[in-house]
Design an enzyme around this catalytic site. Structure first.
Site, mmCIF file in Angstrom:
data_model
loop_
_atom_site.group_PDB
_atom_site.id
_atom_site.type_symbol
_atom_site.label_atom_id
_atom_site.label_comp_id
_atom_site.label_asym_id
_atom_site.label_seq_id
_atom_site.Cartn_x
_atom_site.Cartn_y
_atom_site.Cartn_z
ATOM 1 N N TYR A 42 0.836 -1.199 0.000
ATOM 2 C CA TYR A 42 0.000 0.000 0.000
ATOM 3 C C TYR A 42 0.875 1.255 0.000
ATOM 4 C CZ TYR A 42 -3.896 -3.087 1.362
ATOM 5 O OH TYR A 42 -4.839 -4.089 1.403
ATOM 6 N N SER A 43 0.785 1.994 -1.082
ATOM 7 C CA SER A 43 1.625 3.185 -1.274
ATOM 8 C C SER A 43 3.102 2.850 -1.067
ATOM 9 C CB SER A 43 1.198 4.323 -0.348
ATOM 10 O OG SER A 43 -0.033 4.863 -0.747
#
Length: 326
Positions: A61-62
């Protein structure tokens, strides 16, 4: 807030899990609707105030930014012994060889990097994010076992795979005396119920808890299909999951709206109540980009549907193609 045991363990988790995919860097991530750290922290803090003790993130995530944001906020606002933190491994973290997957090399490297970003000595739940077709599952499960025995994770879970794959992984763990999986983070909501065919019955037979992701179908169960948001306009992954079946799903979405109006509650209450009353579901993973999102989700825990309501919601469902495994 209500709490329940996760799988065949003594660990207590809130019936709502705050998903941290919404937190990260919109400039460096495929999802342009995610919140930066300044906007993320009040949501994490509010979740704790509401009694939520279960938080889910992933290394991908990111590209690690979600773990960093979540870790700093929890360090500032929470008692580590009371909270349950899950993260996941599989995604491609860098270009080139060994940048992703579930090899022993990747898993042992990524757990250390996740812990560093989270500023924690251990995670409570370490989850394989997808199935790795290029690594023997024996290698993966043994590496996960070693991580548990080293104290870097308390338990292990799995996500997004076929039931036969999950069964194979669990059987290998049992046969070798390795750590068994306690949770399945699967794709499940009112407009996508294909997991009811095999994964849910198998998980129930094993005492494995379900922690469904996309419980609100990326917002489609919370509003009319005609309503557009930044996420619906930019989230290509969500569109690939739901756009093709939008016409088929419309009646279910309309029935969610009808029940919400009947009970004078939000559509979120209806969609989450259906999941929370489903056997085996411990905690749906709810993403939030506004304070009201997590507040409404927490309030939904106290709402109950009647058996007739559940039949009304489920009756229009028709088979869907499998999505969410890639």
């Amino acid at each position: 807030m209500e709490y329940t045991k996760l799988g065949n363990t003594g660990m207590d988790v809130s019936r709502i899990c705050l998903g941290a995919m919404s937190f990260g860097d919109p400039e460096k991530w495929i999802h342009k609707w995610v919140l930066n750290e300044e906007k993320s922290r009040p949501i994490i803090k509010r979740a704790l105030e509401l009694g939520i003790n279960f938080f889910d993130t992933a290394n991908i995530y990111s590209l690690g930014k979600s773990e960093e944001i979540l870790g700093r906020a929890l360090k500032d606002y929470a008692n580590r012994d009371e909270i349950v933190v899950a993260t996941k491994v599989h995604g491609q973290m860098f270009e080139g060889p060994n940048g992703g997957g579930l090899s022993r090399k990747a898993i042992l490297s990524q757990i250390d990097q996740s812990l560093k970003r989270l500023q924690m000595d251990y995670v409570d739940l370490y989850i394989i994010h997808r199935w790795d077709y290029n690594t023997p599952i024996e290698e993966t499960v043994e590496a996960l076992h070693d991580i548990v025995k080293s104290g870097k994770a308390r338990y292990i879970g799995a996500s997004s795979m076929y039931a036969w794959q999950f069964q194979k992984a669990q059987n290998i763990a049992k046969q070798n005396g390795w750590t068994e999986f306690i949770s399945m983070q699967n794709h499940l909501n009112l407009i996508y119920r294909e997991e009811e065919r095999e994964m849910i019955p198998y998980s129930l037979s094993e005492g494995v808890s379900l922690t469904p992701y996309s419980p609100l179908a990326s917002g489609r169960l919370t509003r009319d299909l005609s309503v557009q948001t930044k996420r619906t306009e930019t989230d290509s992954i969500a569109r690939s999951k739901y756009d093709e079946t939008a016409d088929k799903d419309r009646l279910i979405i309309e029935r969610v709206a009808q029940l919400a109006e009947h009970y004078q509650v939000s559509r979120v209450h209806i969609a989450l109540a259906w999941l929370l009353q489903k056997e085996g579901v411990a905690a749906p993973i709810v993403g939030a980009t506004k304070l009201e999102h997590i507040e409404t989700a927490a309030a939904a825990v106290d709402f109950r549907l009647t058996p007739e309501d559940i039949i009304f919601l489920e009756e229009p469902y028709i088979p869907h193609g499998i999505v969410g495994f890639s």
